[in-house]
Design an enzyme around this catalytic site. Structure first.
Site, PDB file in Angstrom:
ATOM      1  N   ARG A 108      41.296  -0.392  16.995  1.00 11.47           N
ATOM      2  CA  ARG A 108      41.328   0.254  15.671  1.00 11.47           C
ATOM      3  C   ARG A 108      40.365  -0.455  14.715  1.00 11.47           C
ATOM      4  NH1 ARG A 108      42.811   5.007  13.412  1.00 11.47           N
ATOM      5  NH2 ARG A 108      44.190   4.871  11.628  1.00 11.47           N
ATOM      6  N   THR A 399      39.212  13.647  15.215  1.00 11.53           N
ATOM      7  CA  THR A 399      39.506  12.859  16.415  1.00 11.53           C
ATOM      8  C   THR A 399      39.289  13.613  17.736  1.00 11.53           C
ATOM      9  OG1 THR A 399      41.107  11.682  15.023  1.00 11.53           O
ATOM     10  CG2 THR A 399      41.314  11.329  17.359  1.00 11.53           C
ATOM     11  N   THR A 417      38.335   8.107  17.543  1.00  9.23           N
ATOM     12  CA  THR A 417      38.120   8.774  16.256  1.00  9.23           C
ATOM     13  C   THR A 417      37.064   8.095  15.399  1.00  9.23           C
ATOM     14  OG1 THR A 417      39.333   9.615  14.323  1.00  9.23           O
ATOM     15  CG2 THR A 417      39.910   7.417  15.044  1.00  9.23           C
ATOM     16  N   GLU A 419      37.753   9.249  12.253  1.00  7.98           N
ATOM     17  CA  GLU A 419      38.651   9.737  11.209  1.00  7.98           C
ATOM     18  C   GLU A 419      38.278  11.147  10.773  1.00  7.98           C
ATOM     19  OE1 GLU A 419      41.561  10.459   9.744  1.00  7.98           O
ATOM     20  OE2 GLU A 419      40.437  10.536   7.883  1.00  7.98           O
ATOM     21  N   GLU A 436      37.673   5.337   8.419  1.00  9.91           N
ATOM     22  CA  GLU A 436      39.069   5.075   8.810  1.00  9.91           C
ATOM     23  C   GLU A 436      39.910   4.434   7.704  1.00  9.91           C
ATOM     24  OE1 GLU A 436      41.012   6.629  11.602  1.00  9.91           O
ATOM     25  OE2 GLU A 436      38.988   6.123  12.177  1.00  9.91           O
ATOM     26  N   ASP A 439      42.777   6.145   6.050  1.00 10.32           N
ATOM     27  CA  ASP A 439      44.091   6.300   6.694  1.00 10.32           C
ATOM     28  C   ASP A 439      45.117   5.351   6.069  1.00 10.32           C
ATOM     29  OD1 ASP A 439      43.697   8.422   8.352  1.00 10.32           O
ATOM     30  OD2 ASP A 439      43.616   7.299  10.214  1.00 10.32           O
ATOM     31  N   SER A 463      47.787   4.702  12.047  1.00 10.96           N
ATOM     32  CA  SER A 463      47.212   5.859  12.736  1.00 10.96           C
ATOM     33  C   SER A 463      48.325   6.796  13.187  1.00 10.96           C
ATOM     34  CB  SER A 463      46.450   5.356  13.963  1.00 10.96           C
ATOM     35  OG  SER A 463      45.998   6.428  14.741  1.00 10.96           O
ATOM     36  N   GLY A 485      44.038  15.622  15.622  1.00 10.92           N
ATOM     37  CA  GLY A 485      44.777  16.480  14.686  1.00 10.92           C
ATOM     38  C   GLY A 485      45.399  15.781  13.499  1.00 10.92           C
ATOM     39  N   GLY A 486      44.933  14.571  13.147  1.00  8.25           N
ATOM     40  CA  GLY A 486      45.528  13.872  11.999  1.00  8.25           C
ATOM     41  C   GLY A 486      47.013  13.650  12.241  1.00  8.25           C
TER      42      GLY A 486
HETATM   43  N1  GLY Z   1      42.252   8.948  11.946  1.00  6.63           N
HETATM   44  C1  GLY Z   1      43.175   9.598  12.775  1.00  6.63           C
HETATM   45  C2  GLY Z   1      44.326   8.731  13.103  1.00  6.63           C
HETATM   46  O1  GLY Z   1      44.113   7.563  13.358  1.00  6.63           O
HETATM   47  O2  GLY Z   1      45.444   9.175  13.102  1.00  6.63           O
END
Ligand code: GLY
Length: 579
Positions: A108, A399, A417, A419, A436, A439, A463, A485-486
């Protein structure tokens, strides 16, 4: 439903996503029927045929699932640049068949060491508008993907590192055809994509028009970057000239400079985390723990549903969807309160997945004639309690997900991703940099109480990515799945698991099953599908209902005694290939 209850539900939703994600660049571009793919030896499923082909070729040469994932990721970076790449981060689950071990690796992005909890607030402490924060340098975290690929290769690779870069280098130099999806996303995001010269030059033609589907796009700069990393390893990314250019691009981004430094890049580390596994029916569903909320929240939804006989209810019965909504909303309330980077705040993962806790939460869903009126976080058993407020995060769809099983039985599930679609819109070395950091919760406190997912230097933003490997009773991988899909990733994955495990759908049918999601109070039904038929029934139960595109990118493999079965999401361009 009373007007005040409706208003309360809408407020809860608005709190989580206070920007219209109809405007997000990751919207759908169509639905393409796909069939179940069967294979006996190996299989790759990912978001673009060229990437899947690259992975398949690596496996045909005797490469491992890790080798194939490297080739897939690098080609995805080129042909699906809006979703993932070396300017971003990823989580990977790897089942090593020889050692019989499941490992989860956290690649990450991290907050720059100069970042503070007010990063996304104006001078009065008010959260910035989402895209004011996203576009530019402020949202860029230290990328993790290159180190993650190198770590995977060092642990599990069989083919030479540099060989795995060749498919992407060749395509970058010779050119690839812009897909309808990429073209439509460029067209939708024109304004933001034209803000910075490098990015504008790449995504627009010489007349200044957005690239059209069918155009052949070359990326010699990316080929150069890849050659460098292929020959010198991750050092070529995290130190030296490329690192200097990344830092300069971020810190000098016009109108919205960021804080990333050379030290942040030099110090970046992959973290091996303990897999988070929870029982569902006869399986153990394993995934990524904090800083991802993926496995914990999927595990909570399934753990609450475990108290109910979904198999008997079936997929058409509104009662199944009342239960799915209730379980999702309860799990998401806990997520908003407790889930963040556990290196910075205590996170009660065990308590949240405790069987008794989830059985108690399931009791809240016993009344079958209406939607839950109020939903709030529970009080799980916690070794290290702290007072935290519910967060206020904005998570738009984005993503990509890669699922691979190789001939030795190694299995890889990787969600990756940058983001938001096209990330920060900053481009350097032929690739896009992530956004990112958005988030994190933009607000750091709520009425004086700290929010777990607030920005802190060196912290990893929470995330929703939920790369998953389902293990059978024998402790062997049975299913590999994940999605972009967020925050909807969690519901997409949970729905697909229920459709396969409880309702007996094959992996392709389970992925294609129209989405009906309700993590925050409003029931979202996938438009132009049979899901819309549930609208009157759900409204009768008291849910506000919104019919909309629900653009998952689920890619999965089921491992049966007869062989491998793969499914690719009909909502995107991905495919499954196997032999
Ligand atoms: N940026 C997408 C996630 O990490 O959920």
């Amino acid at each position: 439903m009373t007007a005040s209850l409706l208003a309360a539900c809408i407020t809860l939703q608005a709190k989580e996503v206070n920007v219209s994600d109809d405007l997000a660049p990751e919207a759908a571009t169509g639905f393409e029927e796909k069939s179940l793919v069967k294979a006996s030896k190996h299989m790759v499923v990912a978001a673009h045929p060229l990437a899947v082909k690259a992975g398949d070729e690596v496996l045909r040469k005797g490469g491992s699932a890790a080798d194939a994932a490297i080739a897939v990721q690098l080609v995805l970076n080129l042909v699906e640049p809006q979703s993932s790449g070396i300017g971003g981060g990823a989580f990977t689950l790897y089942f090593d068949a020889q050692k019989n071990t499941l490992t989860t690796l956290d690649g990450r992005e991290t907050a720059p060491s100069e970042a503070t909890p007010t990063l996304f607030q104006d001078d009065n402490g008010k959260p910035l508008k989402f895209y004011d924060a996203v576009v530019g340098g402020r949202s860029v975290g230290t990328p993790g993907t290159v180190k993650l690929l190198e770590d995977l290769h060092q642990r599990y690779g069989k083919r030479p590192w540099s060989e795995l870069f060749q498919p992407a280098i060749k395509l970058a130099e010779e050119g690839f055809t812009v897909s309808p999806r990429l073209a439509s996303l460029i067209a939708k995001d024109q304004k933001r994509l034209s803000r910075y010269p490098n990015t504008r030059q790449y995504f627009f033609d010489e007349k200044g028009q957005p690239l059209q589907a069918g155009a052949v796009l070359k990326n010699p700069e990316f080929a150069k970057t890849l050659r460098l990393i292929a020959s010198r390893g991750s050092k070529a990314f995290y130190e030296g000239q490329l690192a200097d250019r990344i830092v300069k691009t971020v810190r000098e981004a016009k109108g919205n400079p960021g804080l990333l430094s050379k030290k942040d890049l030099r110090n970046y580390q992959i973290k091996e985390r303990t897999p988070v596994c929870s029982g569902y029916r006869q399986y153990s569903v394993c995934g990524m723990g904090p800083p991802s909320s993926g496995a914990t929240t999927v595990g909570q939804i399934l753990g609450i549903l475990q108290s109910y006989d979904l198999a008997s209810l079936g997929p058409v019965n509104p009662e199944s969807w009342r239960l799915f909504a209730g379980a999702s909303r309860l799990a998401f309330a806990d997520r908003a309160r407790y889930l963040a980077d556990s290196d910075f705040v205590p996170v009660p993962v065990q308590g949240l997945l405790d069987n008794q806790y989830l059985a108690d939460r399931a009791q809240l869903l016993q009344s079958s004639d209406q939607a839950l009126k109020t939903v709030s976080a529970g009080t799980p058993v916690w070794q290290h309690a702290s007072i935290q407020a519910d967060d206020q995060s904005i998570e738009l769809p984005s993503t990509s997900h890669i699922s691979i099983v190789d001939a030795q039985g190694n299995a890889l599930s990787m969600t990756t991703t940058i983001e938001n679609g096209f990330g920060s819109r900053l481009m350097v070395g032929g690739f896009l940099l992530n956004n990112e950091m958005t988030d994190f919760s933009f607000a750091s406190h709520n009425n004086g109480t700290p929010i777990a997912n607030r920005v802190e230097p060196g912290k990893r933003p929470r995330s929703s990515m939920a790369p998953t490997i389902v293990m059978n009773k024998e402790g062997q991988p049975y299913m590999v799945i994940g999605s972009p899909g967020g925050s909807r990733i969690i519901s997409y994955v949970a729905k697909t698991l229920v459709a396969h495990i409880d309702w007996g759908m094959d992996i392709q049918e389970a992925i294609a099953l129209p989405h009906k999601l309700n993590p925050f109070g409003v029931y979202e039904l996938e438009q132009d599908t049979e899901a819309e038929r549930l609208k009157p029934e759900l409204e009768k139960l008291g849910y506000p209902v919104k019919v909309r595109e629900l653009n998952s990118g689920l890619h999965g493999i089921v491992i049966t005694e007869e062989g491998l079965e793969g499914g690719a999401d009909p909502r995107r361009e991905g495919v499954a290939i196997g032999i």
